[in-house]
Design a protein around this motif. Sequence first.
Motif, PDB file in Angstrom:
ATOM      1  N   VAL A 338       0.849  -1.195   0.000  1.00 41.06           N
ATOM      2  CA  VAL A 338       0.000   0.000   0.000  1.00 41.06           C
ATOM      3  C   VAL A 338       0.879   1.237   0.000  1.00 41.06           C
ATOM      4  O   VAL A 338       1.752   1.390   0.854  1.00 41.06           O
ATOM      5  CB  VAL A 338      -0.944  -0.007   1.224  1.00 41.06           C
ATOM      6  N   LEU A 339       0.670   2.107  -0.998  1.00 40.55           N
ATOM      7  CA  LEU A 339       1.444   3.345  -1.112  1.00 40.55           C
ATOM      8  C   LEU A 339       0.480   4.514  -1.241  1.00 40.55           C
ATOM      9  O   LEU A 339      -0.620   4.353  -1.783  1.00 40.55           O
ATOM     10  CB  LEU A 339       2.329   3.338  -2.367  1.00 40.55           C
ATOM     11  N   SER A 340       0.910   5.690  -0.756  1.00 39.53           N
ATOM     12  CA  SER A 340       0.087   6.871  -1.022  1.00 39.53           C
ATOM     13  C   SER A 340       0.617   7.513  -2.296  1.00 39.53           C
ATOM     14  O   SER A 340       1.802   7.380  -2.620  1.00 39.53           O
ATOM     15  CB  SER A 340       0.152   7.846   0.151  1.00 39.53           C
ATOM     16  N   ALA A 341      -0.257   8.203  -3.022  1.00 36.73           N
ATOM     17  CA  ALA A 341       0.155   8.796  -4.294  1.00 36.73           C
ATOM     18  C   ALA A 341       1.223   9.869  -4.092  1.00 36.73           C
ATOM     19  O   ALA A 341       1.879  10.276  -5.038  1.00 36.73           O
ATOM     20  CB  ALA A 341      -1.062   9.385  -5.009  1.00 36.73           C
ATOM     21  N   THR A 342       1.434  10.330  -2.837  1.00 39.84           N
ATOM     22  CA  THR A 342       2.469  11.330  -2.586  1.00 39.84           C
ATOM     23  C   THR A 342       3.799  10.702  -2.154  1.00 39.84           C
ATOM     24  O   THR A 342       4.737  11.417  -1.827  1.00 39.84           O
ATOM     25  CB  THR A 342       2.017  12.334  -1.507  1.00 39.84           C
ATOM     26  N   GLY A 343       3.887   9.367  -2.157  1.00 40.44           N
ATOM     27  CA  GLY A 343       5.189   8.740  -1.934  1.00 40.44           C
ATOM     28  C   GLY A 343       5.365   8.049  -0.595  1.00 40.44           C
ATOM     29  O   GLY A 343       6.419   7.490  -0.330  1.00 40.44           O
ATOM     30  N   GLY A 344       4.350   8.086   0.269  1.00 36.24           N
ATOM     31  CA  GLY A 344       4.473   7.394   1.558  1.00 36.24           C
ATOM     32  C   GLY A 344       4.188   5.904   1.411  1.00 36.24           C
ATOM     33  O   GLY A 344       3.529   5.474   0.460  1.00 36.24           O
ATOM     34  N   LEU A 345       4.720   5.104   2.347  1.00 33.15           N
ATOM     35  CA  LEU A 345       4.537   3.657   2.304  1.00 33.15           C
ATOM     36  C   LEU A 345       3.862   3.181   3.582  1.00 33.15           C
ATOM     37  O   LEU A 345       4.183   3.656   4.669  1.00 33.15           O
ATOM     38  CB  LEU A 345       5.898   2.947   2.233  1.00 33.15           C
ATOM     39  N   ALA A 346       2.948   2.214   3.451  1.00 33.88           N
ATOM     40  CA  ALA A 346       2.333   1.609   4.640  1.00 33.88           C
ATOM     41  C   ALA A 346       3.344   0.679   5.306  1.00 33.88           C
ATOM     42  O   ALA A 346       4.417   0.424   4.755  1.00 33.88           O
ATOM     43  CB  ALA A 346       1.078   0.845   4.236  1.00 33.88           C
ATOM     44  N   ARG A 347       2.969   0.155   6.495  1.00 30.65           N
ATOM     45  CA  ARG A 347       3.932  -0.601   7.304  1.00 30.65           C
ATOM     46  C   ARG A 347       4.485  -1.824   6.568  1.00 30.65           C
ATOM     47  O   ARG A 347       5.689  -2.019   6.481  1.00 30.65           O
ATOM     48  CB  ARG A 347       3.253  -1.027   8.609  1.00 30.65           C
ATOM     49  N   GLU A 348       3.586  -2.640   5.995  1.00 30.68           N
ATOM     50  CA  GLU A 348       4.068  -3.884   5.361  1.00 30.68           C
ATOM     51  C   GLU A 348       4.843  -3.586   4.079  1.00 30.68           C
ATOM     52  O   GLU A 348       5.767  -4.303   3.727  1.00 30.68           O
ATOM     53  CB  GLU A 348       2.901  -4.836   5.086  1.00 30.68           C
ATOM     54  N   ALA A 349       4.448  -2.530   3.372  1.00 27.02           N
ATOM     55  CA  ALA A 349       5.191  -2.140   2.167  1.00 27.02           C
ATOM     56  C   ALA A 349       6.591  -1.675   2.567  1.00 27.02           C
ATOM     57  O   ALA A 349       7.581  -2.006   1.902  1.00 27.02           O
ATOM     58  CB  ALA A 349       4.452  -1.035   1.427  1.00 27.02           C
ATOM     59  N   THR A 350       6.696  -0.942   3.678  1.00 29.36           N
ATOM     60  CA  THR A 350       8.015  -0.500   4.158  1.00 29.36           C
ATOM     61  C   THR A 350       8.897  -1.714   4.443  1.00 29.36           C
ATOM     62  O   THR A 350      10.046  -1.782   3.996  1.00 29.36           O
ATOM     63  CB  THR A 350       7.868   0.330   5.457  1.00 29.36           C
ATOM     64  N   THR A 351       8.329  -2.702   5.162  1.00 26.20           N
ATOM     65  CA  THR A 351       9.104  -3.903   5.488  1.00 26.20           C
ATOM     66  C   THR A 351       9.560  -4.602   4.214  1.00 26.20           C
ATOM     67  O   THR A 351      10.715  -5.004   4.081  1.00 26.20           O
ATOM     68  CB  THR A 351       8.228  -4.881   6.312  1.00 26.20           C
ATOM     69  N   PHE A 352       8.645  -4.719   3.237  1.00 25.12           N
ATOM     70  CA  PHE A 352       9.006  -5.412   2.008  1.00 25.12           C
ATOM     71  C   PHE A 352      10.086  -4.652   1.224  1.00 25.12           C
ATOM     72  O   PHE A 352      11.081  -5.246   0.781  1.00 25.12           O
ATOM     73  CB  PHE A 352       7.782  -5.633   1.111  1.00 25.12           C
ATOM     74  N   TYR A 353       9.909  -3.335   1.026  1.00 24.58           N
ATOM     75  CA  TYR A 353      10.895  -2.611   0.217  1.00 24.58           C
ATOM     76  C   TYR A 353      12.265  -2.562   0.902  1.00 24.58           C
ATOM     77  O   TYR A 353      13.296  -2.517   0.240  1.00 24.58           O
ATOM     78  CB  TYR A 353      10.384  -1.218  -0.173  1.00 24.58           C
ATOM     79  N   LYS A 354      12.271  -2.603   2.250  1.00 22.89           N
ATOM     80  CA  LYS A 354      13.559  -2.690   2.953  1.00 22.89           C
ATOM     81  C   LYS A 354      14.224  -4.033   2.648  1.00 22.89           C
ATOM     82  O   LYS A 354      15.428  -4.105   2.420  1.00 22.89           O
ATOM     83  CB  LYS A 354      13.352  -2.545   4.460  1.00 22.89           C
ATOM     84  N   ARG A 355      13.414  -5.088   2.646  1.00 18.80           N
ATOM     85  CA  ARG A 355      13.934  -6.426   2.335  1.00 18.80           C
ATOM     86  C   ARG A 355      14.484  -6.445   0.892  1.00 18.80           C
ATOM     87  O   ARG A 355      15.577  -6.941   0.635  1.00 18.80           O
ATOM     88  CB  ARG A 355      12.804  -7.452   2.506  1.00 18.80           C
ATOM     89  N   LEU A 356      13.706  -5.865  -0.032  1.00 21.72           N
ATOM     90  CA  LEU A 356      14.132  -5.832  -1.433  1.00 21.72           C
ATOM     91  C   LEU A 356      15.443  -5.041  -1.566  1.00 21.72           C
ATOM     92  O   LEU A 356      16.375  -5.477  -2.258  1.00 21.72           O
ATOM     93  CB  LEU A 356      13.016  -5.201  -2.286  1.00 21.72           C
TER      94      LEU A 356
END
Length: 418
Positions: A338-356
Amino acid sequence: MESFAESKVASWSALVTNLADIATTQPHAAYSALNHGLSSKWTYMCRTTPSRIMSQRLAPLDEALRKKLIPSLTAREGGLGIRIPSKQATHEYNASLFVTSALCNHIIKQDTHYGQEIISESLMAKSTVGQQNRDRTKNDINTLTPLLSTNMQRSVNLSKEKGASSWLTTLPLKTHGFTLHKQAFRDALSLRYGWTPNKLPSKCACGSSFTVEHALSCAKGGFPSIRHNEIRDLTADLLSEVCNNVCTEPELLPVTGENLAGASANIQPGARLDIAANGVWGGSFERTYFDVRVFNPRAASNRHTDPQTVYRKHEQIKKRAYEQRILDIEQASFSPLVLSATGGLAREATTFYKRLASMLASKWDQSYSSTLCWLRCRLTFSLLRSSIQAIRGSRSSSGHPFRSGAIDLVISETHLHQ
Ligand SMILES: [Zn+2]
């Protein structure tokens, strides 16, 4: 000394005036030249010259920044996080005295032993100054926020989210798609501050009046799905660098009598998610399914809700729809992105993109922190371009390739902050 300071200020003011001319056609490049280059000239002078000499004499430079450069960057009056030199002079000078005091005392004593304790003392002083600067900025924001309109307060909160400013702070490297042309740069600022961009059409293709809020959510032009697909494709491309068996739009196995709890569980035959990949979490055969949602934080339905609550709500909707089906039937895991159109990331998206980022960093032999910054920057530029496209139509598309090669080079070339 005083006339030297005056002549320096005069030459910087002339450079800022030149930059203001450039900003009328190249605002993104001009903004970067100021923040990555020119401003360090006066910061250095402020750090090394007593502030009683500097702060009074910086007025012409303040004026050039306020009256010439900022208006030509934004095509209007407005804030951009550009520091006003005369207000900085005293802080910079005092901070510089404090950070160098251990070294100065050592020189005065003429001690030939230069030990670790002096280096540690300087580093501690530097970190104290960093904390003082952050506290001062926080205080300034707390004092100013109540004076702003509710709309502007919300814009400021959205632009404070991690990643939301990376398009402004990165170097505008054309070959890697980190540049915006003049209208796109000013539209991006308008989106950031909730201003109405210039020369908008009066009606949307669907017949409603045209506003930014409407354009970012209206399905008529297909822009919400363009925005969604860009994030899906970017994420899948990057996953292919480090994972096996990556595909987009994987079809889920049919539900044949399994009991999935919850009325909102998706049991449709032929249901598809956005991406699947092996080896993100767990061993190389463990599969993860991803579903992307990009929401518009300025939409009427989200405007009065705390952004964290909106992120959680979208994550919950996705999980209720797919998580159990994927766990039980696919025997795989599920990550909502889940992302906001202004560039913020939800909690699980943050965890995933950090892993990536961590997987990409080890593959490319780069540091984790710069890879993560680069990744946030790619996501933000992608969201920004889609939002600008929603307001302007295809004319405003940047013309740069969405995917660029030689990603490892970008990390070493780009001075990514934040
Ligand atoms: Zn519409």
